[in-house]
Design a protein around this motif. Structure first.
Motif, short mmCIF file in Angstrom:
data_model
loop_
_atom_site.label_atom_id
_atom_site.label_comp_id
_atom_site.label_asym_id
_atom_site.label_seq_id
_atom_site.Cartn_x
_atom_site.Cartn_y
_atom_site.Cartn_z
N GLY A 344 7.94 27.45 -120.07
CA GLY A 344 9.11 26.76 -120.59
C GLY A 344 10.37 27.61 -120.46
O GLY A 344 11.44 27.11 -120.08
N LEU A 345 10.25 28.90 -120.76
CA LEU A 345 11.38 29.81 -120.61
C LEU A 345 11.84 29.90 -119.16
O LEU A 345 13.04 29.87 -118.86
CB LEU A 345 11.00 31.21 -121.12
N LEU A 346 10.86 29.98 -118.25
CA LEU A 346 11.17 30.14 -116.83
C LEU A 346 11.89 28.91 -116.28
O LEU A 346 12.91 29.03 -115.59
CB LEU A 346 9.90 30.42 -116.04
N THR A 347 11.35 27.73 -116.58
CA THR A 347 11.95 26.51 -116.05
C THR A 347 13.33 26.26 -116.67
O THR A 347 14.25 25.79 -115.99
CB THR A 347 11.04 25.30 -116.29
N ALA A 348 13.50 26.59 -117.95
CA ALA A 348 14.80 26.42 -118.59
C ALA A 348 15.83 27.36 -117.97
O ALA A 348 16.99 26.99 -117.74
CB ALA A 348 14.69 26.68 -120.08
N PHE A 349 15.40 28.59 -117.68
CA PHE A 349 16.31 29.55 -117.04
C PHE A 349 16.72 29.08 -115.66
O PHE A 349 17.90 29.10 -115.30
CB PHE A 349 15.64 30.92 -116.96
N ALA A 350 15.74 28.62 -114.87
CA ALA A 350 16.04 28.15 -113.52
C ALA A 350 16.99 26.96 -113.56
O ALA A 350 17.92 26.86 -112.74
CB ALA A 350 14.75 27.79 -112.79
N ALA A 351 16.79 26.06 -114.51
CA ALA A 351 17.65 24.88 -114.61
C ALA A 351 19.07 25.24 -115.04
O ALA A 351 20.01 24.49 -114.76
CB ALA A 351 17.04 23.89 -115.60
N SER A 352 19.21 26.38 -115.72
CA SER A 352 20.53 26.76 -116.24
C SER A 352 21.36 27.56 -115.24
O SER A 352 22.54 27.83 -115.50
CB SER A 352 20.36 27.59 -117.52
N ILE A 353 20.79 27.93 -114.10
CA ILE A 353 21.54 28.73 -113.13
C ILE A 353 22.63 27.87 -112.51
O ILE A 353 22.35 26.81 -111.94
CB ILE A 353 20.60 29.29 -112.05
N PRO A 354 23.89 28.30 -112.60
CA PRO A 354 24.99 27.47 -112.11
C PRO A 354 25.08 27.47 -110.58
O PRO A 354 24.58 28.38 -109.92
CB PRO A 354 26.23 28.14 -112.72
#
Length: 428
Positions: A344-354
């Motif tokens: 969950g942390l990994l996918t949230a981080f990837a989705a937040s990359i501008p």
């Protein structure tokens, strides 16, 4: 914990343009490219690596022109590939000769001297002999009975790229994917890195499978058994013949004796790389083209953009592994919950990359070219090749019910991969 994005503003010290950025990533100027590549990683300075990069630079843009003009749309087993195979067979012939000579010395005896000499030759043969890969026993391995829906997807993608499917799938903690073979019969193996798989959309996952399986269809010589094991043998010889450090008088003489054999081995290595470089670069372009044909051009381009952020993903995973180590031992239930939380942390981080971080990575990659990775064409060239051609629709579209079943089939391997990441860190 996941760092929170924080917008930053400053003036570019080079051109004065206002820069808006994300505090988690490098601040750079899109107007003049100030600080676009602050890391500036240094490539390996070995002679073989320098030769690979020089050849990759020579072939990369030339092959891009051919791909765009349609001249290199099919894999070709040209004179260089044939010569590479012949050279590799000669290398293996020398290895086999060590075994024959070793047996002959042992049988001859010569008062015990032959036995010693033969034993040394046989040990050398054993060290240099081509190895048949085995299925790993330290990572989850899935067969058709374990994951029928995942294999059905792989089968469909394999059919779309024009090749046979795989016999087994290994799931590990690498931010990567690959295909190889195992066993005497050369059975096909797909390696899926769960951190990469987790951050991809269903369309991008199909593009990833299409790219990897396309390497079977393209017949990439460098990754084949004959040439690949010959490169390993020559590399081992070259390492063995390195000068002894801080040599004594006798060791100086040994170092002097090593000079000519080492130069010969290095020359053979460079020659083998030269013969396979063009075919290897072409295979990557062709794999991209088949991935686009399978999953759509847009999915293939999006996949390459995702590959630009693997270093950022690696930093996050190492940070989480360090936090887990500091946290000490946990119960089995807590360990499983922590492992599932990692994804969950990994996918949230990837989705937040501008988007501006993706653009920075593209521009940095264009500046570096082949300086770091000589085995793949630079991403900006691969993107240009795909975007310049016709925009292709997906032959294998994602299906919601299939995605859910695949997730269920991968659940146990997914948890195990996360546990290993938190315990041991990233897989190389």
């Amino acid at each position: 914990m996941l760092d929170v994005a924080r917008e930053t503003r400053q003036q570019c010290p080079e051109c004065g343009t206002e820069i808006r950025g994300d505090s988690r990533f490098a601040i750079w100027c899109a107007a003049c490219d100030w600080n676009v590549d602050p890391e500036k990683p240094q490539p390996d300075g070995g002679p073989l690596d320098r030769a690979e990069r020089a050849l990759a630079r020579r072939h990369g843009e030339r092959l891009l022109d051919e791909m765009m003009s349609g001249q290199a749309l099919r894999p070709r087993r040209d004179a260089s590939a044939v010569a590479a195979t012949v050279l590799a067979l000669l290398v293996h012939g020398v290895t086999l000769a060590l075994a024959v000579l070793g047996v002959w010395c042992v049988v001859a005896g010569w008062g015990g001297v032959g036995v010693v000499a033969g034993a040394v030759l046989l040990v050398l043969f054993w060290a240099l002999a081509p190895r048949v890969r085995r299925l790993p026993d330290d990572r989850p391995v899935l067969f058709r009975s374990d994951a029928p829906e995942l294999f059905a997807l792989v089968d469909e993608v394999a059919h779309a790229v024009g090749t046979r499917s795989v016999h087994a799938i290994v799931v590990d903690g690498s931010i990567n994917a690959a295909v190889t073979t195992y066993g005497v019969r050369g059975r096909r193996l797909l390696v899926l890195g769960m951190p990469l798989w987790e951050i991809l959309t269903p369309e991008e996952r199909i593009a990833l499978l299409g790219h990897e399986l396309a390497h079977y269809a393209n017949g990439d010589t460098r990754n084949g058994f004959v040439v690949g094991t010959a490169v390993r043998t020559l590399a081992l010889w070259h390492h063995t013949l390195q000068p002894l450090p801080d040599p004594s008088g006798i060791e100086l003489a040994v170092n002097a004796l090593y000079v000519l054999p080492r130069l010969l081995v290095r020359g053979l290595l460079v020659l083998l790389v030269r013969l396979t470089s063009r075919a290897g670069t072409r295979a990557e372009y062709l794999a991209d083209r088949l991935a686009a044909r399978t999953a759509s051009t847009q999915a293939a381009v999006d996949l390459m953009d995702r590959l630009l952020i693997t270093d950022s993903l690696a930093v996050l995973l190492r940070s989480e592994a360090n936090r887990a180590a500091l946290g000490g031992s946990r119960s089995a239930r807590e360990a499983k919950a922590r492992a599932d939380e990692l994804w969950g942390l990994l996918t949230a981080f990837a989705a937040s990359i501008p988007e501006h971080e993706y653009e920075r990575q593209r521009r940095a990659g264009a500046r570096r070219g082949h300086q770091i990775d000589a085995t793949h064409p630079p991403t900006h060239l691969r993107r240009a090749c795909l975007l310049a051609g016709e925009s292709l629709p997906a032959v294998v579209p994602p299906q919601d019910h299939r995605n859910e079943r695949i997730a269920t089939e991968l659940a146990a391997a997914r948890t195990e991969a996360a546990r290993r990441l938190l315990r041991d860190g990233l897989v190389d």
